[in-house]
Design a protein around this motif. Structure first.
Motif, mmCIF file in Angstrom:
data_model
loop_
_atom_site.group_PDB
_atom_site.id
_atom_site.type_symbol
_atom_site.label_atom_id
_atom_site.label_comp_id
_atom_site.label_asym_id
_atom_site.label_seq_id
_atom_site.Cartn_x
_atom_site.Cartn_y
_atom_site.Cartn_z
ATOM 1 N N GLN A 592 -125.610 31.053 -20.812
ATOM 2 C CA GLN A 592 -126.792 31.470 -19.924
ATOM 3 C C GLN A 592 -126.110 32.280 -18.657
ATOM 4 O O GLN A 592 -124.941 31.793 -18.182
ATOM 5 C CB GLN A 592 -127.330 30.102 -19.157
ATOM 6 C CG GLN A 592 -128.173 29.285 -20.097
ATOM 7 C CD GLN A 592 -128.610 28.022 -19.535
ATOM 8 O OE1 GLN A 592 -127.972 27.421 -18.626
ATOM 9 N NE2 GLN A 592 -129.700 27.572 -19.912
ATOM 10 N N SER A 621 -136.553 32.601 -25.628
ATOM 11 C CA SER A 621 -137.143 32.607 -24.513
ATOM 12 C C SER A 621 -135.763 32.849 -23.408
ATOM 13 O O SER A 621 -135.142 32.249 -23.356
ATOM 14 C CB SER A 621 -137.973 31.441 -24.062
ATOM 15 O OG SER A 621 -138.498 31.785 -22.459
ATOM 16 N N GLY A 622 -136.194 33.943 -22.620
ATOM 17 C CA GLY A 622 -135.201 34.483 -21.803
ATOM 18 C C GLY A 622 -134.105 35.344 -22.078
ATOM 19 O O GLY A 622 -132.990 35.436 -21.568
ATOM 20 N N SER A 643 -130.536 35.263 -19.717
ATOM 21 C CA SER A 643 -130.782 34.800 -18.384
ATOM 22 C C SER A 643 -130.200 33.551 -17.869
ATOM 23 O O SER A 643 -129.788 32.710 -18.729
ATOM 24 C CB SER A 643 -132.123 35.016 -18.007
ATOM 25 O OG SER A 643 -132.906 33.752 -18.499
ATOM 26 N N SER A 644 -130.344 33.188 -16.643
ATOM 27 C CA SER A 644 -129.630 31.967 -16.297
ATOM 28 C C SER A 644 -130.651 30.692 -16.691
ATOM 29 O O SER A 644 -130.113 29.609 -16.304
ATOM 30 C CB SER A 644 -129.485 31.958 -14.910
ATOM 31 O OG SER A 644 -130.760 32.053 -13.934
ATOM 32 N N THR A 645 -131.889 31.187 -17.023
ATOM 33 C CA THR A 645 -132.734 29.887 -17.494
ATOM 34 C C THR A 645 -133.033 30.160 -18.900
ATOM 35 O O THR A 645 -134.088 29.612 -19.250
ATOM 36 C CB THR A 645 -133.883 30.097 -16.674
ATOM 37 O OG1 THR A 645 -134.464 31.349 -16.711
ATOM 38 C CG2 THR A 645 -133.648 29.657 -15.074
ATOM 39 N N ALA A 646 -132.208 30.922 -19.839
ATOM 40 C CA ALA A 646 -132.674 31.119 -21.067
ATOM 41 C C ALA A 646 -132.577 29.820 -21.854
ATOM 42 O O ALA A 646 -131.726 28.838 -21.532
ATOM 43 C CB ALA A 646 -131.798 32.130 -21.908
ATOM 44 N N THR A 647 -133.563 29.774 -23.005
ATOM 45 C CA THR A 647 -133.662 28.434 -24.016
ATOM 46 C C THR A 647 -132.049 28.256 -24.401
ATOM 47 O O THR A 647 -131.694 29.265 -25.081
ATOM 48 C CB THR A 647 -134.649 28.562 -24.679
ATOM 49 O OG1 THR A 647 -135.820 28.904 -23.953
ATOM 50 C CG2 THR A 647 -134.700 27.393 -25.678
ATOM 51 N N THR A 648 -131.652 27.129 -24.328
ATOM 52 C CA THR A 648 -130.299 26.869 -25.060
ATOM 53 C C THR A 648 -130.645 26.524 -26.586
ATOM 54 O O THR A 648 -131.766 25.990 -26.688
ATOM 55 C CB THR A 648 -129.617 25.760 -24.407
ATOM 56 O OG1 THR A 648 -130.359 24.827 -24.373
ATOM 57 C CG2 THR A 648 -129.250 26.220 -22.866
ATOM 58 N N SER A 674 -125.597 26.459 -22.254
ATOM 59 C CA SER A 674 -125.786 26.142 -20.932
ATOM 60 C C SER A 674 -124.531 26.567 -20.092
ATOM 61 O O SER A 674 -123.504 26.555 -20.446
ATOM 62 C CB SER A 674 -126.068 24.472 -20.569
ATOM 63 O OG SER A 674 -125.057 23.903 -21.034
#
Length: 889
Positions: A592, A621-622, A643-648, A674
């Motif tokens: 992320q 997502s992300g 992104s920093s909040t992308a789905t792991t 993460s």
């Protein structure tokens, strides 16, 4: 009797009952459908000198016949008939077994017979029709009603074992063959070493043939890739989606293949898969009393993979344990039965065999060759390296009517890795009229094939069918020893080339929704037509003993060597312009807040020249995707950013290319992790340093980033003895995110520094984060210039070919010397190598350390005496001692 059968244990199958009832009632054992007794045994030319011990264990195969061979032969004619609904409707191994193979009842009866005879089952399946077994001589003699004798070879100083009569079996059906009832097959690889050829002909090796002058390998020798450039001259086809199989009577050492690619500066396409059939081992090491030679096996791999570098896999089937001396056991049916089946590996449509041997019955493998034709497989066999075929110069299997026989040529290219320039018949190319009296096949009966000019037979099989380079112009690595250039030749090289070339053709056929069948019925009538020159390089000069290269078909080179894409288009149909996509790497892991890249490559097929628009789907997502070039005609770098909040987690990203109505896809395995807490680790190398008063020593300090750490880190040293100072080459240091950075630590001792041992702590500090590591420091008193000496005992010795000699090297410290000494030699005599029990070595201050050095000579090492230097190096210090080595035969 019927009442008693009701009470038989349920564990006894009905089949076993039928088998038992049959064997009790049968009046006479049934003969087999093939011949097993050697002619020299039958006619008394090989005298009986003993019997095999009853307790000796043999490995052997029992082969079942086809259920409807006549039907198979009719089917093979239909699949090559353009007017037939069955044209190119090739069978899978499973479909073949259901239609032409033995019944399940017959297979089960065979297994029951083997167990009842006391044999141990190694492996085998109904699909292969081959049950691989081991058993004692006593059990073999009893089961097959034979006597296993030991016979004196009438022409060679050796003995062999064999049966005294044709075997028979107590079964309700006839068997096709039993492999392994003698060891008189004399297996040999179809390559020749130039020095051996020269010795046999009483000439100097340098007079045999000029070295290659247009290869891209060492000393201008030819590589597998040069053969691709000469005979294909393209880049679009690489063998993608195709498997290639090799038929081998000994295993290999894959390290030799890796050495080949490393030495020539090429990337090894993949690691071939080794398959043991019949319980034979897949390794081959050239040492000891059971030395094995993997020259044949390695050159087969380099030529096949060089011609088809993009092939999916190369499978090496091993069905023998032949040693470098030529002795050993083989089972041809173990290999061939595995190759027509998917029991051990996916099916290979192109198979190369560069071995020759002499079966008791040359028709033994024909049902398997016919099965290959029905499954769209081609078996290429080397025609040999001893000129014209004869009764004493055996051709088999190259004179079998169901395979493609490959002869040899002498090739010249226009330049290194360049196109074909000229070609003549190779003087040693095997060819001629079948010594095994195999009838002439229909495609050689066509008008214009056999003529008064080529001196072929109108009643017997002629060979070869095709040819390729076989002269002493190749680069070869084998036997874990020195590689050679322009030293080996043979139809062994030409045969895997042809298998690789057919992989290119089958790749194109697959893109057209087709598979190429047995090629001889295709190429013979085509070569008689006006397009001959576009299909083959016609070899019209040179000779191979009795025969010569002439216009059209000849018995040295067949129809000639492949002419670029002309033959491919004949076999596979003209290619429709299209493209494929590939990604490298095909898997990415990103965190992320970070990104990763993969290169997307567009590969043109059939003359495609358009541009391709790329798109990515299936993104978590992300995560976003961006292409460096879009549309593209070649490559584009795909960047995936999380992104920093992308789905792991894991996801499959599909990359789609579109050009007009054409589309292609490739997939990429993406893992999003993460974000981790930024941090770093510190390490020192070496972790111990010894210095003398008035001198200095160094250690490399490495800062490794984790969790994306990317900040300045200040280094410091503590615990230093009095008079010792520390300095860092770079301070502070900043590692790249998830990378590492180094700084050289120099520890300097003054002339009055405190002597002895101390622990120095190296600390890295970045904000509130600190980590440390330690170095063991020893300060020695100064008493002159630190140095070392070397002494070897003995310093002069003799080593036999394939032998070794151990010597003792003493490294002695002078004036407190206490540093690592690297050992080397200025050069090795050819074929000689050495290993040290420890290297580098560090003598204690003012003491000494001993090292055992073992010197070995390979079987290729030339005899003679050479003096070399054994060298010790420590920093700027270098000392040496002479070594005199004599290699004895």
């Amino acid at each position: 009797m019927s009442r008693r059968l009701r009470f038989i244990s349920p564990t006894i199958t009905v089949l076993a009952i039928v088998f038992l009832a049959y064997t009790l009632a049968q009046a006479e054992p049934l003969p087999l459908l093939t011949h097993h007794v050697r002619d020299v045994v039958a006619n008394g030319q090989a005298p009986l000198v003993g019997k095999l011990p009853a307790t000796q264990t043999l490995r052997f195969d029992i082969v079942l016949p086809l259920r409807d061979r006549a039907g198979l032969q009719a089917f093979n004619r239909e699949i090559n008939d353009l007017t037939s609904p069955s044209y190119h409707q090739f069978l899978t191994p499973q479909e073949f077994t259901a239609r032409f193979g033995p019944s399940q009842d017959d297979w089960d009866a065979l297994v029951a017979f083997a167990k009842a005879s006391g044999f141990e089952i190694i492996n085998g399946t109904r699909e292969e029709r081959d049950l691989r077994l081991s058993g004692t001589v006593a059990n073999v003699e009893k089961a097959f009603h034979v006597t296993m004798g030991v016979y004196q070879d009438p022409t060679e100083d050796r003995t062999f074992f064999a049966v005294d009569r044709e075997p028979t079996v107590d079964l309700p059906f006839q068997l096709w063959h039993i492999t392994g009832l003698d060891n008189d097959s004399k297996p040999h690889p179809m390559y020749v070493k130039k020095s051996d050829y020269a010795k046999a002909h009483g000439i100097d090796p340098s007079k045999v043939v000029k070295h290659a002058t247009t290869g891209s390998g060492p000393s201008a020798s030819f590589l597998g890739s040069d053969m691709r450039a000469a005979y294909y001259e393209g880049t679009a086809l690489t063998g993608t989606g195709q498997n290639i199989a090799l038929f081998e009577f000994a295993g290999t050492d894959l390290a030799d293949l890796t050495t080949y690619y490393k030495n020539v500066g090429q990337t090894e396409p993949y690691t071939p898969t080794l398959i043991s059939t019949g319980g034979y081992g897949t390794s081959c090491v050239d040492s000891g009393s059971s030395a094995c030679d993997d020259t044949e096996q390695t050159l087969d791999m380099t030529q096949a993979m060089g011609m088809a570098p993009g092939s999916t896999m190369l499978y090496m089937y091993v069905c023998g344990d032949v040693l470098a001396s030529g002795s050993g056991n083989i089972s041809d049916t173990a290999c061939i039965s595995a190759m027509v089946s998917t029991a051990s590996a996916p099916l290979s449509k192109q198979i190369s065999c560069s071995w020759g041997w002499t079966p008791a019955d040359p028709s033994t493998l024909d049902p398997y060759f016919e099965q290959m034709a029905s499954q769209g497989q081609n078996f290429f066999a080397a025609s040999g390296d001893s000129s014209a075929w004869s009764a004493s110069n055996e051709a088999w299997p190259a004179d079998d009517a169901n395979i493609v026989s490959v002869g040899g040529t002498d090739l010249t290219t226009s330049s290194a890795a360049g196109p074909w320039k000229s070609e003549t018949a190779w003087a040693d190319s095997g060819g001629g009229i079948s010594p095994d009296s195999i009838p002439i096949p229909s495609w050689q009966q066509l008008s214009g094939v056999i003529t008064s000019s080529n001196h072929g037979s109108t009643t017997l099989r002629n060979g070869p069918d095709v040819a390729a380079n076989a002269n002493f112009t190749f680069y070869v690595c084998a036997d874990q020893t020195t590689c050679t250039a322009n030293d080996y030749g043979g139809t062994s090289f030409a045969t895997p080339m042809w298998a690789g070339y057919l992989a290119l053709a089958n790749e194109q056929a697959a893109s057209n929704g087709d598979t190429i069948g047995y090629i001889n019925p295709i190429i013979y009538p085509a070569a008689l037509g006006s397009s001959y020159s576009t299909l083959f390089h016609d070899i019209t000069s040179g000779s191979c003993g009795t025969y010569s290269g002439i216009t059209g078909y000849d018995l040295c080179t067949g129809w000639g060597s492949p002419n670029t894409t002309g033959l491919i288009n004949l076999l596979a149909g003209s290619s429709t312009p299209s493209f494929t996509l590939s990604d490298s790497p095909s898997s990415l892991t990103i965190t992320q807040g970070s990104s990763g890249t993969s290169t997307i490559t567009v590969t043109d097929i059939g003359g495609f020249t358009g541009s391709v628009t790329l798109a990515a789907s299936g993104l978590p997502s992300g995560v976003t995707a961006a292409f460096s070039t879009n549309p593209t005609t070649g490559t584009s770098v795909l960047t995936l950013t999380a992104s920093s909040t992308a789905t792991t987690g894991s996801a499959t990203v599909t990359i789609t290319g579109t050009s007009g109505s054409l589309t292609a896809t490739t997939t990429l395995a993406l893992t999003v992790n993460s974000a981790a807490t930024p941090n770093f680790a510190i390490a020192a190398s070496p972790t111990s340093v010894t210095v003398t008063q008035g001198a200095s020593g160094t250690s490399t300090i490495t800062i490794t980033s984790t969790g994306g750490f990317n900040s300045a880190t200040t280094l410091s040293a503590s615990g230093l003895p009095i008079g010792v100072t520390a300095a860092f080459s770079t301070n502070p240091v900043t590692p790249p995110a998830n990378g590492s950075v180094t700084s050289t630590l120099t520890l300097t001792a003054s002339s009055t520094a405190t002597v002895g041992a101390a622990t120095v702590t190296i600390t890295g500090t970045s904000g509130s984060t600190t980590h440390s590591t330690t170095i063991a420091l020893t300060v020695n008193a100064s008493s002159g210039t630190a140095n070392f000496t070397l002494s070897l005992s003995p310093s002069s010795f003799t080593v036999d070919e394939r032998g070794s000699v151990s010597t003792t090297l003493t490294v002695t410290s002078v004036n407190g010397f206490h540093s690592a000494v690297d050992l080397s030699v200025n050069e090795f005599p050819s074929g000689v190598s050495a290993t040290a029990s420890s290297n580098p070595v560090t003598p204690p201050a003012n003491g000494s350390v001993k090292v055992t050095i073992t010197w070995s000579a390979s079987r290729r090492a030339p005899t003679g005496t050479t003096t070399i230097d054994l060298i010790g190096t420590s920093g700027s210090l270098t000392n040496e001692t002479p070594v005199t080595i004599t290699v004895a035969p």
